[in-house]
Structure formats: structure tokens, C-alpha cells
Design a protein around this motif. Structure first.
Motif, PDB file in Angstrom:
ATOM      1  N   THR A   1      45.315  17.488  -9.263  1.00  0.00           N
ATOM      2  CA  THR A   1      46.167  17.214  -8.097  1.00  0.00           C
ATOM      3  C   THR A   1      45.724  15.947  -7.373  1.00  0.00           C
ATOM      4  OG1 THR A   1      44.790  18.591  -6.665  1.00  0.00           O
ATOM      5  CG2 THR A   1      46.669  19.668  -7.763  1.00  0.00           C
ATOM      6  N   GLY A   2      44.892  15.140  -8.022  1.00  0.00           N
ATOM      7  CA  GLY A   2      44.382  13.927  -7.400  1.00  0.00           C
ATOM      8  C   GLY A   2      45.412  12.817  -7.334  1.00  0.00           C
ATOM      9  N   THR A   3      45.284  11.992  -6.291  1.00  0.00           N
ATOM     10  CA  THR A   3      46.124  10.806  -6.124  1.00  0.00           C
ATOM     11  C   THR A   3      45.221   9.628  -5.790  1.00  0.00           C
ATOM     12  OG1 THR A   3      47.999  12.099  -5.308  1.00  0.00           O
ATOM     13  CG2 THR A   3      47.988   9.750  -4.773  1.00  0.00           C
ATOM     14  N   LEU A   4      45.421   8.525  -6.506  1.00  0.00           N
ATOM     15  CA  LEU A   4      44.672   7.300  -6.248  1.00  0.00           C
ATOM     16  C   LEU A   4      45.668   6.213  -5.872  1.00  0.00           C
ATOM     17  CD1 LEU A   4      42.056   5.673  -6.214  1.00  0.00           C
ATOM     18  CD2 LEU A   4      42.346   5.302  -8.676  1.00  0.00           C
ATOM     19  N   VAL A   5      45.465   5.617  -4.695  1.00  0.00           N
ATOM     20  CA  VAL A   5      46.342   4.572  -4.181  1.00  0.00           C
ATOM     21  C   VAL A   5      45.587   3.248  -4.225  1.00  0.00           C
ATOM     22  CG1 VAL A   5      47.710   3.797  -2.200  1.00  0.00           C
ATOM     23  CG2 VAL A   5      47.425   6.252  -2.632  1.00  0.00           C
ATOM     24  N   TRP A   6      46.169   2.249  -4.887  1.00  0.00           N
ATOM     25  CA  TRP A   6      45.616   0.890  -4.927  1.00  0.00           C
ATOM     26  C   TRP A   6      46.422   0.076  -3.931  1.00  0.00           C
ATOM     27  CZ3 TRP A   6      41.474  -0.170  -8.165  1.00  0.00           C
ATOM     28  CH2 TRP A   6      41.184   0.795  -9.134  1.00  0.00           C
ATOM     29  N   ASP A   7      45.941  -0.063  -2.684  1.00  0.00           N
ATOM     30  CA  ASP A   7      46.716  -0.677  -1.611  1.00  0.00           C
ATOM     31  C   ASP A   7      46.046  -1.963  -1.125  1.00  0.00           C
ATOM     32  OD1 ASP A   7      48.283  -1.346   0.545  1.00  0.00           O
ATOM     33  OD2 ASP A   7      48.200   0.641   1.469  1.00  0.00           O
TER      34      ASP A   7
ATOM     35  N   VAL B   1      50.791   2.323  -6.636  1.00  0.00           N
ATOM     36  CA  VAL B   1      50.543   0.927  -6.291  1.00  0.00           C
ATOM     37  C   VAL B   1      51.697   0.527  -5.371  1.00  0.00           C
ATOM     38  CG1 VAL B   1      50.156  -1.409  -7.156  1.00  0.00           C
ATOM     39  CG2 VAL B   1      49.443   0.565  -8.541  1.00  0.00           C
ATOM     40  N   PRO B   2      51.497   0.618  -4.038  1.00  0.00           N
ATOM     41  CA  PRO B   2      52.600   0.430  -3.106  1.00  0.00           C
ATOM     42  C   PRO B   2      52.963  -1.025  -2.828  1.00  0.00           C
ATOM     43  CG  PRO B   2      50.626   0.981  -1.907  1.00  0.00           C
ATOM     44  CD  PRO B   2      50.283   1.069  -3.368  1.00  0.00           C
ATOM     45  N   ASN B   3      52.151  -1.965  -3.300  1.00  0.00           N
ATOM     46  CA  ASN B   3      52.440  -3.378  -3.087  1.00  0.00           C
ATOM     47  C   ASN B   3      51.692  -4.194  -4.134  1.00  0.00           C
ATOM     48  OD1 ASN B   3      49.712  -3.687  -1.940  1.00  0.00           O
ATOM     49  ND2 ASN B   3      50.578  -2.483  -0.277  1.00  0.00           N
ATOM     50  N   GLY B   4      51.913  -5.465  -4.168  1.00  0.00           N
ATOM     51  CA  GLY B   4      51.318  -6.321  -5.192  1.00  0.00           C
ATOM     52  C   GLY B   4      49.865  -6.642  -4.919  1.00  0.00           C
ATOM     53  N   ASN B   5      49.429  -7.754  -5.535  1.00  0.00           N
ATOM     54  CA  ASN B   5      48.084  -8.274  -5.348  1.00  0.00           C
ATOM     55  C   ASN B   5      47.027  -7.421  -6.046  1.00  0.00           C
ATOM     56  OD1 ASN B   5      47.053 -10.632  -4.488  1.00  0.00           O
ATOM     57  ND2 ASN B   5      46.845 -10.080  -2.343  1.00  0.00           N
ATOM     58  N   LEU B   6      47.327  -7.022  -7.286  1.00  0.00           N
ATOM     59  CA  LEU B   6      46.405  -6.243  -8.105  1.00  0.00           C
ATOM     60  C   LEU B   6      46.208  -6.991  -9.416  1.00  0.00           C
ATOM     61  CD1 LEU B   6      44.813  -3.602  -8.653  1.00  0.00           C
ATOM     62  CD2 LEU B   6      46.947  -2.603  -9.459  1.00  0.00           C
ATOM     63  N   GLY B   7      44.997  -7.458  -9.664  1.00  0.00           N
ATOM     64  CA  GLY B   7      44.684  -8.179 -10.893  1.00  0.00           C
ATOM     65  C   GLY B   7      43.863  -7.306 -11.815  1.00  0.00           C
ATOM     66  N   ILE B   8      44.317  -7.157 -13.076  1.00  0.00           N
ATOM     67  CA  ILE B   8      43.629  -6.292 -14.032  1.00  0.00           C
ATOM     68  C   ILE B   8      43.247  -7.104 -15.267  1.00  0.00           C
ATOM     69  CG2 ILE B   8      43.824  -4.282 -15.535  1.00  0.00           C
ATOM     70  CD1 ILE B   8      45.848  -3.125 -13.555  1.00  0.00           C
ATOM     71  N   THR B   9      41.975  -7.034 -15.644  1.00  0.00           N
ATOM     72  CA  THR B   9      41.496  -7.652 -16.873  1.00  0.00           C
ATOM     73  C   THR B   9      40.856  -6.567 -17.724  1.00  0.00           C
ATOM     74  OG1 THR B   9      41.049  -9.734 -15.726  1.00  0.00           O
ATOM     75  CG2 THR B   9      39.967  -9.403 -17.856  1.00  0.00           C
ATOM     76  N   VAL B  10      41.365  -6.388 -18.958  1.00  0.00           N
ATOM     77  CA  VAL B  10      40.802  -5.396 -19.874  1.00  0.00           C
ATOM     78  C   VAL B  10      40.396  -6.091 -21.172  1.00  0.00           C
ATOM     79  CG1 VAL B  10      42.060  -3.430 -18.928  1.00  0.00           C
ATOM     80  CG2 VAL B  10      43.072  -4.745 -20.773  1.00  0.00           C
ATOM     81  N   GLY B  11      39.350  -5.571 -21.787  1.00  0.00           N
ATOM     82  CA  GLY B  11      38.953  -6.078 -23.094  1.00  0.00           C
ATOM     83  C   GLY B  11      39.832  -5.443 -24.159  1.00  0.00           C
TER      84      GLY B  11
END
Length: 161
Positions: A78-84, A114-124
Motif C-alpha cells: 500500500t506504499g506510495t512514493l511521490v517524486w515532487d 510524479v506530479p511535475n517535471g524536473n526528474l532526471g534518470i540515468t540507468v546503466g
């Protein structure tokens, strides 16, 4: 004291006190999980953000950087994670970096927002965003977008949304 103990009155008070303490413990266990906030950086977050219940918010100007096959986030149950990126004392870019693990991962019913932008993701080699399981979801809203760099899949839904 001996007088109270001899009459049984002292033992009755002790039993009542133990009962009250037990009732308080049960009440606390039945309360919903509290909210938690992560960030801003420094320091960088170098371990997985695990959320199994309640809501956790990663605020602007936070860096999550994990190594090896470690996932940056893992949201279940039931977890929620918000990237704000607009939240916190210093709104701004949230950076998520993994080597072989997944960046934003919701499994077994977990929810990522993710309620808004400005999220940078780098994955190998991992997935940038993964919703795995029929009740798992990742939602981008209000025109949110992410920038992706790496070899893994950008967005993946395995029975999730």
C-alpha cells in the motif's frame, strides 16, 4: 507499600497499568503509517528508497545514486512514493542514477506519482520506470516529463499501469 500489597490493592493498580500500556501499544499499531520526506541533497541518498505503506515524498534538489544491481526505489503493498521536484525548501531537479538496478520501481501494488517535471534518470542496464503487477502503477501528471539516459528500458509495465 506493604500495606497496599497485602490488601491486593497495589497488585490491582499494577495490572490496570499493564493493561493501559498494552492498549496504547495496540492503538499505535493500528494507526496509519506517517508521511516521510527524503531530501534535499547533500548528502546524496545512496541506498534504496523502500516504501511498503504510507506515503514518502522525495523533494526537489535531491540526488539518489545507487551502485551495482541496487534499485533506486522499490514501492510495494500500500506504499506510495511521490517524486515532487516542486516540494521542499529548495525546489529543483531530482536526479536518480543506477548502474544495473531499476530507478523508479513499483511492484506488488506499489504506487509511484510524479506530479511535475524536473526528474532526471540515468540507468546503466536497469529500467528507468517499471510497474510490475496488476495493481502497481506509475503516474506522470500535470505535464510531467523525465529525461532518460542509459541502456535499459525507458518505461515498462508488466501487468501494471
Amino acid at each position: 507499600m506493604a500495606l497496599l500489597g497485602a490488601s491486593g490493592y497495589g497488585r490491582g493498580l499494577k495490572a490496570r497499568a499493564e493493561l493501559v500500556v498494552a492498549a496504547i501499544g495496540v492503538a499505535l499499531l493500528s494507526c496509519p503509517a506517517f508521511s516521510q520526506t527524503i531530501g534535499p541533497s547533500p548528502p546524496n541518498r545512496t541506498t534504496t528508497i523502500n516504501v511498503a505503506a504510507g506515503t514518502t515524498t522525495v523533494v526537489g534538489n535531491t540526488v539518489v545514486s545507487v551502485t551495482g544491481a541496487t534499485n533506486a526505489s522499490n514501492v510495494t503493498g500500500t506504499g506510495t512514493l511521490v517524486w515532487d521536484a516542486n516540494a521542499g525548501p529548495a525546489p529543483g531537479l531530482i536526479t536518480v542514477q543506477t548502474q544495473s538496478g531499476n530507478a523508479l520501481q513499483a511492484v506488488g501494488g506499489g504506487t509511484i506519482l510524479v506530479p511535475n517535471g524536473n526528474l532526471g534518470i540515468t540507468v546503466g542496464n536497469g529500467h528507468a520506470v517499471l510497474a510490475n503487477g496488476a495493481t502497481s502503477s506509475v503516474t506522470f501528471s500535470n505535464g510531467a516529463s523525465i529525461s532518460l539516459t542509459g541502456l535499459g528500458a525507458g518505461l515498462a509495465a508488466i501487468s501494471g499501469t
